[in-house]
Design a protein around this motif. Structure first.
Motif, PDB file in Angstrom:
ATOM      1  N   ARG A 106      33.083  22.596  25.943  1.00 30.26           N
ATOM      2  CA  ARG A 106      33.072  23.082  24.559  1.00 30.26           C
ATOM      3  C   ARG A 106      34.294  22.638  23.778  1.00 30.26           C
ATOM      4  NH1 ARG A 106      32.139  29.295  23.905  1.00 30.26           N
ATOM      5  NH2 ARG A 106      34.277  29.156  24.603  1.00 30.26           N
ATOM      6  N   GLY A 107      35.317  22.164  24.458  1.00 30.38           N
ATOM      7  CA  GLY A 107      36.550  21.789  23.791  1.00 30.38           C
ATOM      8  C   GLY A 107      37.422  22.971  23.456  1.00 30.38           C
ATOM      9  N   ALA A 108      37.177  24.093  24.104  1.00 24.23           N
ATOM     10  CA  ALA A 108      37.942  25.316  23.840  1.00 24.23           C
ATOM     11  C   ALA A 108      39.158  25.379  24.751  1.00 24.23           C
ATOM     12  CB  ALA A 108      37.059  26.543  24.067  1.00 24.23           C
ATOM     13  N   HIS A 109      40.107  26.191  24.360  1.00 23.66           N
ATOM     14  CA  HIS A 109      41.293  26.442  25.166  1.00 23.66           C
ATOM     15  C   HIS A 109      40.862  27.186  26.428  1.00 23.66           C
ATOM     16  CE1 HIS A 109      45.442  27.235  26.140  1.00 23.66           C
ATOM     17  NE2 HIS A 109      45.220  28.552  26.127  1.00 23.66           N
ATOM     18  N   ILE A 110      41.418  26.836  27.572  1.00 25.86           N
ATOM     19  CA  ILE A 110      41.015  27.465  28.831  1.00 25.86           C
ATOM     20  C   ILE A 110      41.258  28.972  28.776  1.00 25.86           C
ATOM     21  CG2 ILE A 110      41.492  27.627  31.288  1.00 25.86           C
ATOM     22  CD1 ILE A 110      41.796  24.638  31.335  1.00 25.86           C
ATOM     23  N   GLY A 111      42.363  29.412  28.243  1.00 24.50           N
ATOM     24  CA  GLY A 111      42.567  30.829  28.002  1.00 24.50           C
ATOM     25  C   GLY A 111      43.216  31.601  29.132  1.00 24.50           C
ATOM     26  N   PHE A 112      43.553  30.956  30.227  1.00 30.34           N
ATOM     27  CA  PHE A 112      44.245  31.639  31.316  1.00 30.34           C
ATOM     28  C   PHE A 112      45.077  30.615  32.068  1.00 30.34           C
ATOM     29  CE2 PHE A 112      39.879  30.723  32.527  1.00 30.34           C
ATOM     30  CZ  PHE A 112      40.047  29.890  33.613  1.00 30.34           C
ATOM     31  N   GLY A 113      46.073  31.109  32.770  1.00 29.44           N
ATOM     32  CA  GLY A 113      46.972  30.234  33.498  1.00 29.44           C
ATOM     33  C   GLY A 113      46.972  30.542  34.982  1.00 29.44           C
ATOM     34  N   PRO A 114      47.888  29.915  35.715  1.00 29.57           N
ATOM     35  CA  PRO A 114      47.933  30.114  37.164  1.00 29.57           C
ATOM     36  C   PRO A 114      48.205  31.559  37.567  1.00 29.57           C
ATOM     37  CG  PRO A 114      49.547  28.456  36.474  1.00 29.57           C
ATOM     38  CD  PRO A 114      48.847  28.941  35.253  1.00 29.57           C
ATOM     39  N   ARG A 115      48.985  32.261  36.778  1.00 31.89           N
ATOM     40  CA  ARG A 115      49.281  33.669  37.107  1.00 31.89           C
ATOM     41  C   ARG A 115      48.006  34.509  37.045  1.00 31.89           C
ATOM     42  NH1 ARG A 115      53.910  36.096  33.738  1.00 31.89           N
ATOM     43  NH2 ARG A 115      54.900  34.336  34.753  1.00 31.89           N
ATOM     44  N   ALA A 116      47.186  34.292  36.044  1.00 29.47           N
ATOM     45  CA  ALA A 116      45.929  35.044  35.926  1.00 29.47           C
ATOM     46  C   ALA A 116      44.972  34.670  37.066  1.00 29.47           C
ATOM     47  CB  ALA A 116      45.270  34.773  34.578  1.00 29.47           C
ATOM     48  N   VAL A 117      44.949  33.404  37.442  1.00 29.25           N
ATOM     49  CA  VAL A 117      44.088  32.975  38.547  1.00 29.25           C
ATOM     50  C   VAL A 117      44.525  33.635  39.852  1.00 29.25           C
ATOM     51  CG1 VAL A 117      43.367  30.993  39.943  1.00 29.25           C
ATOM     52  CG2 VAL A 117      43.445  30.800  37.453  1.00 29.25           C
ATOM     53  N   MET A 118      45.816  33.641  40.126  1.00 33.16           N
ATOM     54  CA  MET A 118      46.315  34.265  41.360  1.00 33.16           C
ATOM     55  C   MET A 118      46.078  35.771  41.356  1.00 33.16           C
ATOM     56  SD  MET A 118      47.179  31.985  43.394  1.00 33.16           S
ATOM     57  CE  MET A 118      47.896  33.022  44.638  1.00 33.16           C
ATOM     58  N   THR A 119      46.261  36.405  40.223  1.00 31.51           N
ATOM     59  CA  THR A 119      46.030  37.849  40.133  1.00 31.51           C
ATOM     60  C   THR A 119      44.572  38.175  40.406  1.00 31.51           C
ATOM     61  OG1 THR A 119      47.802  38.054  38.512  1.00 31.51           O
ATOM     62  CG2 THR A 119      46.217  39.859  38.627  1.00 31.51           C
ATOM     63  N   ASN A 120      43.672  37.419  39.796  1.00 35.24           N
ATOM     64  CA  ASN A 120      42.248  37.660  40.023  1.00 35.24           C
ATOM     65  C   ASN A 120      41.838  37.315  41.449  1.00 35.24           C
ATOM     66  OD1 ASN A 120      40.949  38.708  37.587  1.00 35.24           O
ATOM     67  ND2 ASN A 120      41.842  36.897  36.649  1.00 35.24           N
ATOM     68  N   ALA A 121      42.452  36.305  42.043  1.00 37.66           N
ATOM     69  CA  ALA A 121      42.160  35.980  43.440  1.00 37.66           C
ATOM     70  C   ALA A 121      42.598  37.126  44.354  1.00 37.66           C
ATOM     71  CB  ALA A 121      42.850  34.675  43.833  1.00 37.66           C
ATOM     72  N   MET A 122      43.727  37.748  44.045  1.00 34.68           N
ATOM     73  CA  MET A 122      44.175  38.889  44.847  1.00 34.68           C
ATOM     74  C   MET A 122      43.252  40.085  44.644  1.00 34.68           C
ATOM     75  SD  MET A 122      48.334  38.554  44.957  1.00 34.68           S
ATOM     76  CE  MET A 122      48.576  39.458  43.503  1.00 34.68           C
ATOM     77  N   PHE A 123      42.790  40.311  43.419  1.00 42.74           N
ATOM     78  CA  PHE A 123      41.792  41.362  43.185  1.00 42.74           C
ATOM     79  C   PHE A 123      40.539  41.084  44.011  1.00 42.74           C
ATOM     80  CE2 PHE A 123      43.603  42.541  38.855  1.00 42.74           C
ATOM     81  CZ  PHE A 123      43.947  43.824  39.234  1.00 42.74           C
ATOM     82  N   ALA A 124      40.075  39.831  43.981  1.00 46.41           N
ATOM     83  CA  ALA A 124      38.856  39.475  44.713  1.00 46.41           C
ATOM     84  C   ALA A 124      39.042  39.680  46.215  1.00 46.41           C
ATOM     85  CB  ALA A 124      38.468  38.027  44.412  1.00 46.41           C
ATOM     86  N   ALA A 125      40.157  39.229  46.757  1.00 48.29           N
ATOM     87  CA  ALA A 125      40.393  39.374  48.196  1.00 48.29           C
ATOM     88  C   ALA A 125      40.506  40.846  48.588  1.00 48.29           C
ATOM     89  CB  ALA A 125      41.651  38.614  48.596  1.00 48.29           C
ATOM     90  N   GLY A 126      41.243  41.614  47.812  1.00 45.21           N
ATOM     91  CA  GLY A 126      41.406  43.031  48.126  1.00 45.21           C
ATOM     92  C   GLY A 126      40.106  43.802  48.038  1.00 45.21           C
ATOM     93  N   LEU A 127      39.326  43.530  47.003  1.00 46.28           N
ATOM     94  CA  LEU A 127      38.056  44.238  46.861  1.00 46.28           C
ATOM     95  C   LEU A 127      37.001  43.714  47.833  1.00 46.28           C
ATOM     96  CD1 LEU A 127      38.235  44.697  43.065  1.00 46.28           C
ATOM     97  CD2 LEU A 127      38.075  46.521  44.751  1.00 46.28           C
ATOM     98  N   GLY A 128      37.115  42.448  48.226  1.00 46.40           N
ATOM     99  CA  GLY A 128      36.246  41.936  49.282  1.00 46.40           C
ATOM    100  C   GLY A 128      36.535  42.624  50.607  1.00 46.40           C
ATOM    101  N   LEU A 129      37.816  42.843  50.881  1.00 47.35           N
ATOM    102  CA  LEU A 129      38.206  43.581  52.082  1.00 47.35           C
ATOM    103  C   LEU A 129      37.698  45.014  52.015  1.00 47.35           C
ATOM    104  CD1 LEU A 129      39.858  43.633  54.719  1.00 47.35           C
ATOM    105  CD2 LEU A 129      41.831  44.256  53.338  1.00 47.35           C
ATOM    106  N   PHE A 130      37.820  45.649  50.854  1.00 44.95           N
ATOM    107  CA  PHE A 130      37.331  47.009  50.659  1.00 44.95           C
ATOM    108  C   PHE A 130      35.823  47.083  50.886  1.00 44.95           C
ATOM    109  CE2 PHE A 130      35.607  50.207  47.661  1.00 44.95           C
ATOM    110  CZ  PHE A 130      36.119  51.351  48.265  1.00 44.95           C
TER     111      PHE A 130
END
Length: 151
Positions: free
Chosen positions: A104-128
């Motif tokens: 779309r040519g849009a700004h990605i809207g997130f950076g590496p910190r947001a990706v790592m934070t969401n990956a930790m949410f995913a891993a923690g909730l996957g474990l749960f």
């Protein structure tokens, strides 16, 4: 229950199970993302509104659901499969999100910190979710001992 062992004596990850469980998370994530895009188009200043909380919580639920599916489909290693399934759901969603925004040519809207934070949410909730999957048969078993009577 059979335990698939690797040649060196360790547990083997069943990647077909991980993919199936990750797809169960994506089945939940995709409608949420569509719903979020509709809200974003119709709500003024969506990113600052209270509406942004609902899709966030639903996506967290999707990560736990993928972990639950991974744990149920692989009872010999539920935590490993649950974490990998939820991370698989997250990474697949992330890949589609980045490609969609680049097309779309849009700004990605997130950076590496947001990706790592969401990956930790995913891993923690996957474990749960996998922990719940591991306990569910035990909690639902009819022939278990009744709880002790209070003194």
């Amino acid at each position: 229950m059979t335990t698939p062992n690797a040649d060196d004596g360790g547990l083997r990850v069943n990647w077909a199970t991980v993919v199936r469980a990750a797809l169960s998370g994506l089945v939940i994530i995709i409608p949420i993302v569509i719903f979020t895009e509709i809200l974003d188009a119709n709500v003024d200043n969506f990113s600052s509104s209270r509406w942004v909380f609902l899709p966030f919580v639903l996506i967290l639920f999707a990560y736990a659901a993928a972990g639950y599916a991974g744990g149920r489909l692989a009872p010999w290693a539920p935590y490993t499969h649950g974490i990998l399934a939820s991370l698989g759901s997250f990474l697949t969603w992330l890949l589609f999100r980045v490609v969609e925004r680049l097309v779309r040519g849009a700004h990605i809207g997130f950076g590496p910190r947001a990706v790592m934070t969401n990956a930790m949410f995913a891993a923690g909730l996957g474990l749960f979710g996998a922990a719940i999957a591991g306990r569910a048969p035990e909690l639902l078993r009819e022939d278990r001992d009744p709880p002790p009577e209070p003194a």
